[in-house]
Design a protein around this motif. Structure first.
Motif, short mmCIF file in Angstrom:
data_model
loop_
_atom_site.label_atom_id
_atom_site.label_comp_id
_atom_site.label_asym_id
_atom_site.label_seq_id
_atom_site.Cartn_x
_atom_site.Cartn_y
_atom_site.Cartn_z
N LEU A 33 0.84 -1.21 0.00
CA LEU A 33 0.00 0.00 0.00
C LEU A 33 0.87 1.25 0.00
O LEU A 33 0.49 2.27 -0.56
CB LEU A 33 -0.88 0.02 1.26
CG LEU A 33 -2.38 -0.21 1.13
CD1 LEU A 33 -3.04 -0.02 2.46
CD2 LEU A 33 -3.03 0.69 0.11
N CYS A 34 2.03 1.16 0.64
CA CYS A 34 2.84 2.38 0.80
C CYS A 34 4.07 2.37 -0.10
O CYS A 34 4.89 3.26 -0.01
CB CYS A 34 3.25 2.56 2.25
SG CYS A 34 4.51 1.41 2.81
N TYR A 35 4.19 1.35 -0.97
CA TYR A 35 5.39 1.25 -1.80
C TYR A 35 5.14 1.83 -3.19
O TYR A 35 4.08 1.64 -3.78
CB TYR A 35 5.79 -0.23 -1.92
CG TYR A 35 6.93 -0.46 -2.90
CD1 TYR A 35 8.25 -0.20 -2.53
CD2 TYR A 35 6.68 -0.92 -4.19
CE1 TYR A 35 9.29 -0.40 -3.42
CE2 TYR A 35 7.72 -1.12 -5.08
CZ TYR A 35 9.02 -0.86 -4.69
OH TYR A 35 10.04 -1.05 -5.58
N ALA A 44 5.54 1.66 5.90
CA ALA A 44 4.45 2.12 6.77
C ALA A 44 3.30 1.12 6.87
O ALA A 44 2.72 0.95 7.93
CB ALA A 44 3.91 3.46 6.27
N CYS A 45 2.95 0.47 5.78
CA CYS A 45 1.67 -0.27 5.78
C CYS A 45 1.79 -1.69 6.32
O CYS A 45 0.80 -2.27 6.73
CB CYS A 45 1.08 -0.29 4.37
SG CYS A 45 1.94 -1.39 3.23
N ARG A 46 2.96 -2.26 6.33
CA ARG A 46 3.25 -3.62 6.84
C ARG A 46 2.55 -4.72 6.05
O ARG A 46 2.42 -5.84 6.52
CB ARG A 46 2.89 -3.76 8.34
CG ARG A 46 3.18 -2.58 9.21
CD ARG A 46 4.56 -2.05 9.11
NE ARG A 46 5.60 -2.83 9.78
CZ ARG A 46 6.88 -2.52 9.77
NH1 ARG A 46 7.30 -1.44 9.12
NH2 ARG A 46 7.75 -3.28 10.36
N LEU A 47 2.09 -4.44 4.86
CA LEU A 47 1.42 -5.48 4.08
C LEU A 47 2.40 -6.36 3.31
O LEU A 47 2.08 -7.46 2.91
CB LEU A 47 0.44 -4.85 3.08
CG LEU A 47 -0.87 -4.34 3.67
CD1 LEU A 47 -1.68 -3.63 2.62
CD2 LEU A 47 -1.67 -5.49 4.27
N CYS A 48 3.59 -5.83 3.08
CA CYS A 48 4.55 -6.56 2.24
C CYS A 48 5.40 -7.52 3.06
O CYS A 48 6.45 -7.95 2.60
CB CYS A 48 5.44 -5.57 1.51
SG CYS A 48 6.52 -4.67 2.63
N ILE A 49 4.94 -7.86 4.26
CA ILE A 49 5.75 -8.73 5.13
C ILE A 49 6.03 -10.09 4.49
O ILE A 49 5.20 -10.63 3.75
CB ILE A 49 5.08 -8.94 6.50
CG1 ILE A 49 3.60 -9.27 6.31
CG2 ILE A 49 5.26 -7.74 7.41
CD1 ILE A 49 2.91 -9.68 7.59
N SER A 61 9.23 -6.56 3.30
CA SER A 61 10.13 -6.86 2.17
C SER A 61 10.56 -5.59 1.43
O SER A 61 11.58 -5.57 0.77
CB SER A 61 9.46 -7.82 1.20
OG SER A 61 8.26 -7.27 0.71
N CYS A 62 9.76 -4.51 1.56
CA CYS A 62 10.11 -3.28 0.81
C CYS A 62 11.31 -2.57 1.42
O CYS A 62 11.95 -1.77 0.75
CB CYS A 62 8.91 -2.35 0.71
SG CYS A 62 8.46 -1.57 2.27
N THR A 63 11.60 -2.85 2.69
CA THR A 63 12.72 -2.15 3.33
C THR A 63 13.87 -3.10 3.68
O THR A 63 14.88 -2.66 4.22
CB THR A 63 12.27 -1.46 4.64
OG1 THR A 63 11.63 -2.44 5.46
CG2 THR A 63 11.31 -0.32 4.38
S1 FES Z 1 4.84 -1.76 1.12
FE1 FES Z 1 4.11 -0.85 2.92
S2 FES Z 1 5.48 -1.62 4.39
FE2 FES Z 1 6.27 -2.44 2.58
#
Ligand code: FES
Length: 348
Positions: A33-35, A44-49, A61-63
């Motif tokens: 959501l935040c990538y 921020a969104c924690r959906l890409c875990i 995974s985005c960070t």
């Molecule tokens: S895409 Fe939102 S935390 Fe990784």
């Protein structure tokens, strides 16, 4: 290059690549959501875990940078449950008025709710109660729909270098707004609108017009200046109702205020769409064919050249034409007519 394994597939990526980028290279779908690949990762969104062997708990995974011999799992019951709960929590404080929301059909949150089959609200509690803000001519803000992904803040800062909006308050009271919670007073490029994954930011002039259903998309080039940004025209019933740009375009999806919001001239009834000729002195301008108009211009120009010489003529080209057209235009004046009186309006 480093080699890692994601969902039992091995891939080699350059050092510095994130786990999300590596997974996308393998066409593995991880929700976000935040990538946005054009901005710095934010987490921020924690959906890409994802789960990584040897890590005590899932990580974003985005960070997370990919590392040699990493073994990553992007799909498991645990990840599904965690992602689903995150989406439920976002929706628990969301107006959920998709029936009337301008972003319906083009909303990442709505799509995620559908994909994770979220039909009920397990988390009853206080709801935010912000007013819709639209005192400016272009951008409508509905803070109740904001998921605090920070994409708008980052695009305004990292791409536009304007920093017109930022975060205020903490926790439940957090929101995104201009300094001192005043009305927006920026360049109104609409980059924030284009990147918002929900209906929190939208184009004011889109209100009441068709959303996605039945809308035709046509790729084109912006005619406002010599930059020639790629645009996509959204049309419905032969009228252009919205302009957007693709992230894959040479302008990377970014547009200025004119390119994004200044499209109403296209639909104007008094727009010039055919040449006009004044056939009699003092007479009215009348529609003509292009052949007729061009042969009249040729006759008049030849007459001036014969009577006063080639330097009595001059040509002003337009930045709205292509480079090739402008090249041919100066050739016409220099080689065919024989004058260097030729100029171009692009000054920036
Ligand atoms: S895409 Fe939102 S935390 Fe990784």
């Amino acid at each position: 290059m480093i080699s890692l394994t994601i969902d039992d597939k091995t891939i080699e990526v350059p050092e510095g690549t994130t786990v999300l980028e590596a997974a996308r290279k393998l066409d593995i779908d991880i929700p976000t959501l935040c990538y946005d690949s054009r901005l710095k990762p934010y987490g921020a969104c924690r959906l890409c875990i994802v789960e990584i062997a040897g890590f005590p708990k899932p990580v974003t995974s985005c960070t997370t940078p990919a590392a040699a011999n990493m073994v990553v799992k992007t799909n498991s019951d645990l990840l599904y449950r965690l992602r689903r709960t995150t989406i439920e929590l976002l929706l628990s404080d969301h107006p959920n008025d998709c029936m009337v929301c301008i972003k319906s059909g083009d909303c990442t949150l709505q799509e995620l709710a559908y994909l994770y089959d979220i039909r009920e609200n397990r988390f009853q509690g206080e709801m935010r109660d912000h007013n819709r803000i639209d005192e400016n001519p272009f951008i409508m803000r509905e803070q109740n729909k904001c998921v605090m992904c920070g994409l708008c803040v980052r695009v305004c800062d990292e791409v536009e270098g304007v920093g017109a909006i930022g975060y205020v308050n903490r926790g439940f009271e957090s929101k995104i707004c201009p300094p001192f919670e005043r009305e927006l007073n920026c360049e109104f490029c609409g980059q924030c609108v284009s990147i918002c994954p929900t209906g929190a930011l939208s184009g004011k002039m889109w209100a009441g017009l068709p959303r996605q259903e039945g809308v035709k998309l046509t790729d084109s080039t912006c005619t406002y200046c010599g930059c020639g940004c790629n645009i996509t025209l959204h049309s419905h019933a032969d009228k252009v109702i919205r302009v957007s740009a693709k992230a894959t375009s040479h302008n990377r999806g970014w547009l200025c205020v004119k390119g994004r919001f200044g499209f109403d001239f296209i639909n104007r009834g008094d727009r010039l769409t055919t040449p006009l000729i004044r056939r009699e002195k003092g007479g009215k301008l009348e529609p003509a064919t292009w052949d007729e108009a061009l042969s009249l211009i040729t006759t008049k120009m030849n007459g001036i050249k014969e009577k006063h010489g080639p330097d009595a003529l001059g040509g002003l080209a337009s930045a709205r034409c292509t480079n090739e057209e402008n090249y041919l235009f100066q050739k016409l004046f220099r080689k065919v007519i024989g004058t260097n009186n030729v100029d171009h309006c692009a000054r920036y």
